[in-house]
Scaffold this active site. Structure first.
Site, PDB file in Angstrom:
ATOM      1  N   GLU A 147      25.197  35.337  47.805  1.00  9.65           N
ATOM      2  CA  GLU A 147      24.814  36.606  48.449  1.00  9.65           C
ATOM      3  C   GLU A 147      25.640  36.874  49.704  1.00  9.65           C
ATOM      4  O   GLU A 147      26.003  38.012  49.974  1.00  9.65           O
ATOM      5  CB  GLU A 147      23.312  36.609  48.785  1.00  9.65           C
ATOM      6  CG  GLU A 147      22.383  36.579  47.564  1.00  9.65           C
ATOM      7  CD  GLU A 147      22.655  37.683  46.554  1.00  9.65           C
ATOM      8  OE1 GLU A 147      23.151  38.767  46.930  1.00  9.65           O
ATOM      9  OE2 GLU A 147      22.370  37.458  45.362  1.00  9.65           O
ATOM     10  N   THR A 173      41.312  35.163  40.362  1.00 13.90           N
ATOM     11  CA  THR A 173      40.133  34.933  39.518  1.00 13.90           C
ATOM     12  C   THR A 173      40.414  35.634  38.196  1.00 13.90           C
ATOM     13  O   THR A 173      40.535  36.856  38.170  1.00 13.90           O
ATOM     14  CB  THR A 173      38.855  35.508  40.170  1.00 13.90           C
ATOM     15  OG1 THR A 173      39.038  36.904  40.410  1.00 13.90           O
ATOM     16  CG2 THR A 173      38.536  34.822  41.477  1.00 13.90           C
TER      17      THR A 173
HETATM   18 ZN    ZN Z   1      25.572  38.940  43.028  1.00 14.15          ZN
END
Ligand code: ZN
Ligand code: CA
Length: 420
Positions: A147, A173
């Site tokens: 988060e 990524t």
């Molecule tokens: Zn998330």
């Protein structure tokens, strides 16, 4: 009703400082192909010691609520809705921890030019910290790591769309079609969720903190994610750099604590260890003694050491503790101080620290204590370990011609069946 201990909260801060500095013990599980892009984000976290009114705080506020659960992510942020009003986002990162009626474990706002008092992160109490968590899968504090990634402008590794065109804005990524829920061996048999199209020939980075895998499966941020987070920080969150929140307005007279666990570090060998912790005198009075309690992990037997010496105000010293037995593989070492100068510690929030670490056997496995059958075999073999229960790392399977299979990475519990 759920009440989180100070130490459960402290353990979440420890997770953040490991994951954002790449001190996490499970970084050895990052597949070889991603090791070179795995990043130290260079951001550290601490509980506040000064509240918005300039008074001392341990950085923790517990607020009683009549809400059995919170049905949305806004009400925890307002006292009028049963939550607790934010401290100014200019000086604090607000983390609200509560029971949530949601399939999500947490929620974060993104940085932008129009941030208000809702800026911050909401986390389900069952997934907060890494000791005493109720969740079976989300018990290592990685919900917080994830988060706060959003809070620093990261989006999910699959780009939040069910396809291989959506990108997360980070070149290192690999493109990924969809979220990953299950921890799997890397790479997948089918290599990537994009069906091995030219856009992803490496494999999914499902062990990234910004995927949806379980906590024990996650172990890295990438370098481009780091750059993205630091860019967002420098654009929207620089006011935190001049925050006074970490400058305590007052000191106590008797206050000792642990700043750091120096040993175990990430990876250790053998079945016993002598831990080393750095103790700090946060108080105004010199300290000549204290007790140090420590455990190889939170659930185990308690060990005590009575430290004596001379520690001036603001001084610190590294203390080597008597050896304790260790257990193989993943552990969370815990240590805490108590009773400086034989009296009660006046601020106990700085007393406790946790450290993740991995233990491997003192003697690395050799061919002699591994049994493989049947031999010869066709597409499946069973591996049994004689002297140890499991083996972590990567392995190859060789055929009779000496040809090698792809590299596999996972934890093997003996006996283990390998299909190839
Ligand atoms: Zn998330
Ligand atoms: Ca203390």
């Amino acid at each position: 009703r759920t009440v989180l201990s100070d130490w459960q909260i402290t353990s979440q801060i420890d997770v953040l400082n490991e994951d954002y500095r790449r001190f996490n013990a499970d970084k050895i599980k990052t597949p070889a192909v991603f090791q070179s892009v795995a990043a130290d984000v260079e951001i550290e976290f601490a509980l506040a010691n000064r509240d918005p009114n300039g008074n001392w705080t341990n950085g923790i506020r517990r607020v009683q609520t009549s809400n059995l659960v919170f049905a949305d992510f806004t009400s925890p942020k307002y006292t009028s809705m049963g939550g607790d009003n934010a401290w100014s986002r200019d000086n604090y990162l607000n983390l609200w921890v509560c029971e949530l009626d949601s399939p999500l474990l947490g929620y974060s706002t993104f940085p932008s030019a129009s941030m208000d008092e809702t800026d911050g992160v909401v986390i389900h109490c069952k997934a907060f910290g890494r000791i005493d968590c109720n969740s079976k899968k989300y018990y290592l504090g990685r919900t917080g790591t994830h988060e706060i990634g959003h809070w620093l402008n990261l989006i999910h590794v699959w780009g939040d769309e069910d396809c291989c065109n959506a990108d997360d804005g980070c070149d290192d990524t690999p493109l990924q079609a969809k979220p990953t829920y299950k921890c799997q061996e890397f790479p997948f048999t089918s290599l990537s969720s994009c069906n091995n199209q030219p856009c992803n020939t490496v494999g999914d980075m499902f062990m990234n903190y910004m995927d949806y895998t379980v906590d024990s499966c996650m172990n890295l941020f990438s370098n481009d994610q780091r750059i993205r987070m630091l860019a967002a920080f420098n654009l929207y969150r620089t006011s935190l750099l001049s925050s006074q929140a970490l400058i305590p307005p007052t000191s106590f007279s008797n206050d000792i604590g642990i700043t750091k666990v120096l040993f175990p570090d990430e990876l250790i060998y053998g079945d016993s260890m002598a831990p080393v912790v750095r103790i700090h005198n946060y108080g105004t009075q010199s300290i000549s003694s204290c007790d140090i309690y420590y455990e190889k992990d939170w659930k185990n037997y308690l060990n005590t050491f009575h430290w004596t010496g001379n520690l001036a105000s603001d001084g610190e010293v590294d203390v080597t503790l008597p050896k304790i037995a260790d257990s193989l593989w993943n552990n969370i070492f815990c240590a805490w101080t108590k009773d400086p100068n034989g009296t009660q510690d006046e601020d106990t929030t700085n007393d406790f620290r946790t450290r993740s670490y991995v233990v491997r056997p003192a003697t690395e496995p050799t061919e002699n204590n591994v049994i493989v059958y049947p031999n010869p075999s066709n597409t499946q073999i069973t591996v049994e370990f004689k002297d140890f229960e499991s083996l972590q790392g990567s392995y190859f399977v060789y055929n009779i011609l000496g040809q090698r299979s792809e590299e596999h990475t996972s934890e093997l519990q003996s006996p283990y069946v390998i299909s190839y």
